[in-house]
Scaffold this active site. Sequence first.
Site: not given
Length: 282
Positions: A184, A37, A176
């Site tokens: 993630k 995020h 990521v």
Amino acid sequence: MRVIRKITELRAFVQAQKASGCSIGLVPTMGYLHEGHLALARKAREDNETVIMTIFVNPLQFGPAEDFDSYPRDLARDRLQAEAAGVDLLFAPEVEEMYPKQPAAALKVLARTNCLCGKKRPGHFDGVATVLTKLFHLMQPDRAYFGMKDAQQAAVIEGMVESLNFPLEVVTVETVREADGLAKSSRNVHLTPEEREAAPQIYQALLKGQRMIEQGERHPAPIIQEIASHLQKYSRAAIDYVELLSYPELEPVKTIQGKIILAAAVKYSAARLIDNIVMNCE
Ligand code: PAF
């Protein structure tokens, strides 16, 4: 960074930004923020004068037997992280603020959903499209940011924005990963220590498939089989799906050519995890 929980306040903020000619970057999230995020927020910060992040666990996109209630939430921690990533406004409404009464209309996604998570989670992408339509109307962003871990979601949103002429650019950002390759995800917190140790095998399985394509394999079946057998042997999870499709159309392919997605979803005891590789093939 301002935190707003009410739509009236949000509208006033957006109007003021528009009046001063500021471009708006929107990062929609369900919170419990992680590096994925924050990478979206940093990219939005680079591209826009104003960055709005939303934190809203959207009940419309969860099925009755899914994890809406147990989805991890921690607004205090999210606030600190969002601020550090350069977010100007955090919009974190309650469910009643977004859906005060039975909605009179909703979005129905017509393409790119008869496969992958769309097939396994009926109605999920209709819920995503409906909440994003509301957020796009409220925020009037110039750009909206989405992670490629949810590659089907990105493809669905690109299709929706194009079909319905939303005046904004969809920006996608690479997945990521943890140091050991696990994508993630807010749901990783629900893995047991044993499951967490095995979960990087999801990406390893997909990498195996990618290597087969790089080495010249052009038929989906043996690649899907290899990925599934790696997951069975090493991931300690139940396979939900393994698919190889064209991207972003998400159609089955007989021969691998052009842009494709290799995607897998697996179920652990308290978390369903997804991952994918999108690649260009000659
Ligand atoms: O990707 C998510 O977290 C959600 O699906 C989104 C885009 C915020 C819509 O609720």
